[in-house]
Design an enzyme around this catalytic site. Sequence first.
Site, short mmCIF file in Angstrom:
data_model
loop_
_atom_site.label_atom_id
_atom_site.label_comp_id
_atom_site.label_asym_id
_atom_site.label_seq_id
_atom_site.Cartn_x
_atom_site.Cartn_y
_atom_site.Cartn_z
N HIS A 1 0.83 -1.16 0.11
CA HIS A 1 -0.15 -0.12 0.13
C HIS A 1 1.04 1.20 -0.04
CE1 HIS A 1 -3.67 2.44 0.57
NE2 HIS A 1 -2.65 3.13 1.46
N CYS A 2 0.92 1.92 -1.08
CA CYS A 2 1.71 3.04 -1.23
C CYS A 2 0.90 4.51 -0.58
CB CYS A 2 2.16 3.48 -2.58
SG CYS A 2 3.38 4.61 -2.89
N PRO A 3 1.57 4.85 0.33
CA PRO A 3 0.99 6.29 0.95
C PRO A 3 1.17 7.39 0.03
CG PRO A 3 3.13 5.53 2.04
CD PRO A 3 2.71 4.71 1.22
#
Lengths: 715, 166
Positions: free
Chosen positions: A133-135
Amino acid sequence: MPAESGKRFKPSKYVPVSAAAIFLVGATTLFFAFTCPGLSRYVSPAVPIYNAIVFLFVLANFSMATFMDPGIFPRAEEDEDKEDDFRAPLYKTVEIKGIQVRMKWCATCRFYRPPRCSHCSVCDNCVEEFDHHCPWVNNCIGRRNYRYFFLFLLSLTVHIMGVFGFGLLYVLSHVEELSGVCTAVTMAVMCVAGLFFIPVAGLTGFHVVLVARGRTTNEQVTGKFRGGVNPFTNGCCNNVSRVLCSSPAPRYLGRPKKEKTIVIRPPFLRPEVSDGQITVKIMDNGIQGELRRTKSKGSLEITESQSADAEPPPPPKPDLSRYTGLRTHLNLAANEDSSLLSKDSPPTPTMYKYRPGYSSSSTSAAMPHSSSAKLSRGDSLKEPTSIAESSRHPSYRSEPSLEPESFRSPTFGKSFHFDPLSSGSRSSSLKSAQGTGFELGQLQSIRSEGTTSTSYKSLANQTRNGSLSYDSLLTPSDSPDFESVQAGPEPDTPLGYTSPFLSARLAQQREAERHPHLVPTGPAHQEPSPVRYDNLSRHIVASLQEREKLLRQSPPLPGREEEPGLGDSGIQSTPGSGHAPRTSSSSDDSKRSPLGKTPLGRPAVPRFGKPDGLRGRGLGSPESGPTAPYLGRSMSYSSQKAQPGVSETEEVALQPLLTPKDEVQLKTAYSKSNGQPKSIGSASPGPGQPPLSSPTRGGVKKVSGVGGTTYEISV
Amino acid sequence: MATEVHNLQELRRSASLATKIFIQRDYSDGTICQFQTKFPPELDGRIERQLFEETVKTLNGFYAEAEKIGGSSYLEGCLACATAYFIFLCMETHYEKVLKKITRYIQEQNEKIFAPRGLLLTDPVERGMRVVSIYEDRCSSGSSSSGSSSSASGSSSGGGGGAGSR
């Protein structure tokens, strides 16, 4: 307040993506505004064009990575998981290119996560080929948008390098006016670019390596294939081409559903089927059916095992709910079990090794041990043997949902270990739970179910207490990490089942050790035979058959304990001849109903007699003391039954009881036979072949169970 | 002789009347999309094995074609890059085209083969391509063997007329 219902609006999760967007767009805009005019004049007008193209590329990929569905799986519909989610095992193993990979049950999405799928806690979705999950883009990176994320990183690196380089060029060509606006701004932009270059380039390099190796960030970070073989790689070139050149995968959410109409006209076509085939379908419970369809056991076995693998392998129904009572069980079981069983989808073929043909062999072997009802009668001695046989029935092996490596049936090892140790503690609880006398068995079955090779889905939320208890019982050696275990053939496990809890393996090993110790306890006992998981059901069947023979040969004696299989048969009652399929089917986590056994028990073994006397018997012969380490379940049956002239109905009653427990019981039976001293073998009736090994005398530990039954467990 | 018109969606909604059989994915070759061709025992007696296997194999073939990495998919990717992915607004991807073919194929199979046997094949894409589900119409299984997986004793409503109960 926007956050009252549904998802809360969390502004904090938008901070990184906003910051990234601001830095990216802002810095580049400044670059274009202040640096590019000078560059286009001094160097070439192509410079701004080149930078514009790269920047556009960065933006496009950034947008796609941010807004594209990463490959979210829609929640499974209710019909896919018909069983309670706390009954099926937590893990399902599948073999991918020879490597065992575990599929975990997702409690939120209600399906077994496909390989490489993971559940994102931020997005609360299962994502296909989950990377991370890429912020910075506030999105999961998965199968669909990994390519865009990767290209974003590459293009961003190129863009940063370009901005920094051209800015440096500009500054160097305007050294004399460093304090000028343009130069100052260019220097600021250079600082920002230089600052971001190091982490971005590092991440880009990391992902280049990942793509070349065919791994996801999730796999790399969790060390799944550390030192092992990655089954998902096809070589560097193929991996790269798959990431960059494959057609974008479709999204699963938000697909338009068209209503389609199909005209169905009678007469409906039906392929010709024989009665034998038809009967197969009724899995546990159809006691009536079982009786009539002994022939179809084999096919039943086969079908059972195949259908065991449902999408969420429904847990073996045999839980408490099933044991409302013999009568109810009888009434309910047939419909319930058959329907339940039938709903299972065929198990993954690679996940388990199915061994057909048990019915034929087991049928013959089970003859002497037939009359499962005897078990309930308290033929403790016989019971274990029959149980052992049944548990060894090959049908168990075809437990698809369990990890196929050396663990045939998750419950085997587990329940097996439980029985001796927890019998005392459980008996009371079991008793309260039902009153039919199976308490112990039930508890065990329940426990075994829970601790089945992979704890049930419900336990997923817990700490797998069942397994922990197992571990305490067994040598707590290995950690249940089978994810990238090579699926090498286990020499001693015909079934390619591996339990996530190595305890099962240990249990199996223990069984193997114990096999040689089994010794027939009575004259009527059959010669000891090593109890093995794979032979268990066969033995049980054999014991059942033997019992039948005995019944025919001589009038049933009330106190006759020569039916070792009684106990076993009681438990395994289902297996009976051709029960194999049952066990195998039961192997499947969801349901293994020992229905198959029931037919064998048909010949009504009135041997049970002397329930009291036999209670303490466990598996031994009448004359032998309570030595047989009888499967608790069967014992409880017998003790409770206290009906010397056990009639067919009793047997039948037993069977339905068994069936509900189905896999649990069978498993416990197996485990018992395996782990427990081969006293089960001794339970086999005197005449006929002694398919089961008798309980060992040496190192036998007696554990008293419910109803005064004692189990002998060979230590 | 009544002709029942079964709306697929309706059959799916009336889950209580339908038994569902699930055909799982076959992961033996990795994550490529293919389904197990093993014949589910619940269908024993409802449909011929060859027909079933042929259907599943054809589906697998379609999915293999969709995931094929070749010149066409590469060009599609380059075009998309060149247009900053705006081309996706106008054109559908190769995979989507094959999915449409699959949907048509499933519809056709349902009409020709499955519906006359009281079965209904669903498009796996609706479930995330994890499983192919076959809905078995219990009411129409009355003439079949009692042991059918539909198991519902009430399912044997007898003959085709029973199907109209829905």
